[in-house]
Design a protein around this motif. Structure first.
Motif, PDB file in Angstrom:
ATOM      1  N   PRO A  25      11.432   6.305  -3.390  1.00 24.31           N
ATOM      2  CA  PRO A  25      10.245   5.798  -4.215  1.00 24.31           C
ATOM      3  C   PRO A  25      10.555   4.230  -4.659  1.00 24.31           C
ATOM      4  CG  PRO A  25      11.760   7.238  -5.610  1.00 24.31           C
ATOM      5  CD  PRO A  25      12.246   7.285  -4.005  1.00 24.31           C
ATOM      6  N   ALA A  26       9.328   3.852  -4.575  1.00 29.73           N
ATOM      7  CA  ALA A  26       8.993   2.278  -4.602  1.00 29.73           C
ATOM      8  C   ALA A  26       7.828   1.933  -5.625  1.00 29.73           C
ATOM      9  CB  ALA A  26       9.413   1.394  -3.563  1.00 29.73           C
ATOM     10  N   ARG A  27       7.734   2.620  -6.525  1.00 28.27           N
ATOM     11  CA  ARG A  27       6.754   2.241  -7.516  1.00 28.27           C
ATOM     12  C   ARG A  27       6.763   1.350  -8.416  1.00 28.27           C
ATOM     13  NH1 ARG A  27       7.758   7.867  -7.158  1.00 28.27           N
ATOM     14  NH2 ARG A  27       6.062   8.919  -5.766  1.00 28.27           N
ATOM     15  N   PHE A  28       5.945   0.288  -8.117  1.00 26.66           N
ATOM     16  CA  PHE A  28       6.273  -0.987  -9.145  1.00 26.66           C
ATOM     17  C   PHE A  28       4.997  -1.872  -9.132  1.00 26.66           C
ATOM     18  CE2 PHE A  28       7.504  -1.928  -4.637  1.00 26.66           C
ATOM     19  CZ  PHE A  28       6.627  -2.937  -4.225  1.00 26.66           C
ATOM     20  N   VAL A  29       4.767  -2.613 -10.003  1.00 23.99           N
ATOM     21  CA  VAL A  29       3.540  -3.423 -10.266  1.00 23.99           C
ATOM     22  C   VAL A  29       4.169  -4.859  -9.651  1.00 23.99           C
ATOM     23  CG1 VAL A  29       2.228  -4.813 -12.090  1.00 23.99           C
ATOM     24  CG2 VAL A  29       2.672  -2.330 -12.267  1.00 23.99           C
ATOM     25  N   LEU A  30       3.441  -5.140  -8.623  1.00 25.59           N
ATOM     26  CA  LEU A  30       3.488  -6.518  -7.949  1.00 25.59           C
ATOM     27  C   LEU A  30       3.094  -7.635  -8.546  1.00 25.59           C
ATOM     28  CD1 LEU A  30       4.931  -7.736  -5.451  1.00 25.59           C
ATOM     29  CD2 LEU A  30       2.866  -7.515  -4.069  1.00 25.59           C
ATOM     30  N   VAL A  31       3.566  -8.542  -8.877  1.00 28.24           N
ATOM     31  CA  VAL A  31       3.050  -9.912  -9.712  1.00 28.24           C
ATOM     32  C   VAL A  31       3.676 -11.057  -8.771  1.00 28.24           C
ATOM     33  CG1 VAL A  31       2.901 -11.141 -11.568  1.00 28.24           C
ATOM     34  CG2 VAL A  31       3.210  -8.810 -12.071  1.00 28.24           C
ATOM     35  N   GLY A  32       2.423 -11.815  -8.218  1.00 26.93           N
ATOM     36  CA  GLY A  32       2.503 -12.795  -7.498  1.00 26.93           C
ATOM     37  C   GLY A  32       1.815 -14.214  -8.319  1.00 26.93           C
ATOM     38  N   SER A  33       2.778 -15.282  -8.283  1.00 26.53           N
ATOM     39  CA  SER A  33       2.139 -16.414  -9.013  1.00 26.53           C
ATOM     40  C   SER A  33       2.399 -17.776  -7.783  1.00 26.53           C
ATOM     41  CB  SER A  33       2.828 -17.027 -10.134  1.00 26.53           C
ATOM     42  OG  SER A  33       4.299 -17.207  -9.829  1.00 26.53           O
ATOM     43  N   GLY A  34       1.641 -18.574  -8.000  1.00 26.35           N
ATOM     44  CA  GLY A  34       1.605 -19.955  -7.237  1.00 26.35           C
ATOM     45  C   GLY A  34       0.897 -20.844  -7.495  1.00 26.35           C
ATOM     46  N   ASN A  35       0.974 -22.058  -6.896  1.00 31.49           N
ATOM     47  CA  ASN A  35       0.037 -23.209  -7.260  1.00 31.49           C
ATOM     48  C   ASN A  35      -0.906 -23.291  -5.850  1.00 31.49           C
ATOM     49  OD1 ASN A  35      -1.144 -25.748  -7.511  1.00 31.49           O
ATOM     50  ND2 ASN A  35       0.627 -26.664  -8.302  1.00 31.49           N
ATOM     51  N   PRO A  36      -2.017 -23.226  -6.124  1.00 33.36           N
ATOM     52  CA  PRO A  36      -2.905 -23.508  -4.814  1.00 33.36           C
ATOM     53  C   PRO A  36      -3.175 -24.866  -4.019  1.00 33.36           C
ATOM     54  CG  PRO A  36      -4.315 -23.366  -6.952  1.00 33.36           C
ATOM     55  CD  PRO A  36      -2.941 -23.102  -7.187  1.00 33.36           C
TER      56      PRO A  36
END
Length: 334
Positions: free
Chosen positions: A169-180
């Motif tokens: 199982p790999a149930r997680f909330v994916l949060v990505g951040s970045g500078n456009p």
């Protein structure tokens, strides 16, 4: 170990905090993409929310944070089967991470020293039941992003390589951040994130001063500062837990479903992920606010974060995607 910065102490950034809260209420909404200036509290918000949530109960020696020994994969060699409390995991995925490091691979050391074929879990196993945070997600290799989004959607990591056939199982909330300014994600990848938020450095002097004061107090008078915001964090945590219990009871009128479809058609969004995310986000918001039925106010509140990153580029329209969504909202939901 110093506790993370309190979630309720974050100044401003209302849209980002709302998106984080909604994914805590309903992780099925999908990941959160946060684009904006450096130093605007993106990673702080992720760690603060995870620290705010109640600890998870997990088998002490299970590599995937399984709640009971029966839920732990067969390939995992359990030492202690004791059930322990541990903080909601927040796993950082570095830009240079290889696919083996992310999904897991053959345990080379064990194979060489003991002649045994065994699986060495990766970052996805550690992130199960928690958050996987990627800073500068727009600089990550596309095939790694594709892999992460597929696993985040299915909730299962499948490894078929080097004679191994592993599932966990790999149930997680994916949060990505970045500078456009440093690069953009492909539209196909943007569409796979549930919510998207643009954050900017505050232009108001008083607001910036308040940020400085709170950060300084956190670092130099930590105990008193944490005590000041503990009660507010508790209120948010209780509201999230109550919303999770209430979520299945929220009713959605057919008229709201028609609004979702009409809005996405008017915006020209491809596929049906827009409608589905808009619906789940609005339902989670209704649950969090204590409402029993999804209404147009919930759609108005969630539409910019659920749909702005799904719009096609319009070279003749200089308005930002969020502005375009709000403009269509006024026409469709008048």
């Amino acid at each position: 170990m110093t506790a993370p910065f309190p979630f309720s102490a974050i100044v401003g950034q209302t849209d980002m905090k709302q998106a984080m809260i909604l994914t805590a209420v309903d992780p099925g909404i999908g990941g959160v993409l946060v684009f904006g200036d450096r130093g605007t509290g993106k990673s702080t918000a992720v760690r603060a929310l995870a620290a705010l949530l109640p600890p998870i109960r997990a088998v002490e020696s299970c590599p995937v944070n399984a709640p009971t020994p029966a839920d732990c994969p067969e390939w995992a060699e359990l030492g202690s089967q004791k059930i322990v409390s541990r903080a909601t995991p927040v796993i950082d995925l570095p830009l240079g991470a290889t696919e083996d490091r992310v999904v897991g691979a053959l345990d080379i050391e064990r194979a060489l020293t003991r002649g045994e074929k065994a699986f060495e879990p990766g970052l996805l196993a550690r992130a199960n039941r928690g958050y996987l945070y990627i800073d500068e997600v727009n600089l990550l290799d596309d095939h790694i992003v594709d892999l992460l989004l597929d696993v985040a959607q299915s909730g299962e990591n499948v490894v078929e390589r080097e004679g191994l056939s592993i599932r966990h199982p790999a149930r997680f909330v994916l949060v990505g951040s970045g500078n456009p300014e440093e690069g953009e994600l492909r539209p196909q990848l943007l569409d796979r994130f549930g919510l998207s938020v643009d954050v900017r450095s505050p232009n108001d002097v008083a607001e910036r001063v308040e940020v400085i004061k709170r950060r300084d107090a956190f670092e130099n008078n930590h105990t008193a500062f944490m005590a000041q915001y503990t009660a507010q964090d508790t209120v948010i945590r209780d509201a999230i837990l109550a919303a999770r219990e209430r979520l299945a009871e929220i009713t959605t009128p057919d008229a709201i479903l028609e609004d979702c479809a009409t809005l996405c058609i008017a915006l020209g969004s491809d596929g049906l992920r827009g409608e589905l995310t808009l619906l789940r986000g609005a339902r989670a918001l209704a649950a969090y606010q204590g409402d029993g039925t999804v209404g147009r106010d919930h759609l108005r509140a969630i539409a910019p974060t659920a749909l702005s990153h799904r719009l096609r580029r319009d070279p003749l329209d200089e308005a930002g995607s969020g502005t375009r969504v709000r403009r269509i909202l006024e026409d469709v939901l008048e």
